[in-house]
Design an enzyme around this catalytic site. Structure first.
Site, PDB file in Angstrom:
ATOM      1  N   ASN A 154       1.013   3.944  -3.007  1.00 25.92           N
ATOM      2  CA  ASN A 154       0.683   5.361  -2.779  1.00 25.92           C
ATOM      3  C   ASN A 154       1.778   6.269  -3.332  1.00 25.92           C
ATOM      4  O   ASN A 154       1.486   7.289  -3.963  1.00 25.92           O
ATOM      5  CB  ASN A 154       0.504   5.649  -1.290  1.00 25.92           C
ATOM      6  CG  ASN A 154      -0.909   5.431  -0.802  1.00 25.92           C
ATOM      7  OD1 ASN A 154      -1.780   4.980  -1.534  1.00 25.92           O
ATOM      8  ND2 ASN A 154      -1.134   5.752   0.459  1.00 25.92           N
ATOM      9  N   GLU A 190       0.827  -1.212   0.000  1.00 32.44           N
ATOM     10  CA  GLU A 190       0.000   0.000   0.000  1.00 32.44           C
ATOM     11  C   GLU A 190       0.859   1.260   0.000  1.00 32.44           C
ATOM     12  O   GLU A 190       0.591   2.210  -0.733  1.00 32.44           O
ATOM     13  CB  GLU A 190      -0.940   0.019   1.209  1.00 32.44           C
ATOM     14  CG  GLU A 190      -2.056  -0.988   1.132  1.00 32.44           C
ATOM     15  CD  GLU A 190      -3.058  -0.706   0.028  1.00 32.44           C
ATOM     16  OE1 GLU A 190      -3.243   0.465  -0.362  1.00 32.44           O
ATOM     17  OE2 GLU A 190      -3.665  -1.680  -0.458  1.00 32.44           O
ATOM     18  N   ARG A 225      -9.515   4.349  -7.618  1.00 27.64           N
ATOM     19  CA  ARG A 225      -8.855   4.197  -6.314  1.00 27.64           C
ATOM     20  C   ARG A 225      -9.909   4.227  -5.216  1.00 27.64           C
ATOM     21  O   ARG A 225     -10.851   5.000  -5.264  1.00 27.64           O
ATOM     22  CB  ARG A 225      -7.847   5.317  -6.085  1.00 27.64           C
ATOM     23  CG  ARG A 225      -6.761   5.358  -7.144  1.00 27.64           C
ATOM     24  CD  ARG A 225      -5.717   4.314  -6.859  1.00 27.64           C
ATOM     25  NE  ARG A 225      -4.913   4.070  -8.048  1.00 27.64           N
ATOM     26  CZ  ARG A 225      -4.167   3.013  -8.207  1.00 27.64           C
ATOM     27  NH1 ARG A 225      -4.118   2.092  -7.279  1.00 27.64           N
ATOM     28  NH2 ARG A 225      -3.474   2.848  -9.294  1.00 27.64           N
TER      29      ARG A 225
END
Length: 139
Positions: A50, A46, A104
């Site tokens: 990002n 993650e 997203r």
């Protein structure tokens, strides 16, 4: 005992799986449970995603990963030198996304918080972002 590793990769989606594997390989020296290892892999995925998607927004750049083992704590620091985050507390709210037109979910920070024991985010607009995550290994 402290041990560490440093890794830098171009901010490309294809490098996310490599980083996850490298962090996992470094973490196994802690005699982790399968669940702890899965938590670390999910959180680092993650954080790197990002950086690639939000930190560099169609720009080239580098994602730097530093992992530290300090006694029973596994720490992961993911740094990008991209656009930064203007409002960290808003960005950390579940379902918030800076890209509503994309697919997203806005759950990246929530996932990191769920799978790790500590999460801190430091960011300056135009300077980049540092995400630090810590997991206590129960062993």
């Amino acid at each position: 005992m402290e041990n560490y590793m440093k890794l830098e990769v171009p901010a490309k989606s294809c490098n996310e799986a490599f980083v996850r594997a490298a962090v996992s390989a470094f973490a196994v020296q802690l005699d982790l449970s399968v669940e702890e290892l899965a938590d670390i892999k999910t959180a680092v995925s993650e954080a790197v995603t990002n950086s690639v998607v939000h930190g560099y927004v169609n720009m080239k750049g580098i994602v730097k990963i530093v992992c530290r083992i300090i006694e029973d704590i596994f720490e992961i620091e993911v740094t990008d030198f991209g656009v930064g985050i203007e409002n960290i507390s808003r960005a950390m709210q579940p379902l918030y996304t800076s890209m509503p037109e994309s697919e997203r979910s806005g759950m990246g920070f929530t996932v990191m918080q769920t799978f790790m024991d500590e999460l801190s985010v430091q960011s300056e607009p135009g300077e980049g972002t540092v995400v630090t995550m810590k997991k206590r290994i129960r062993g």
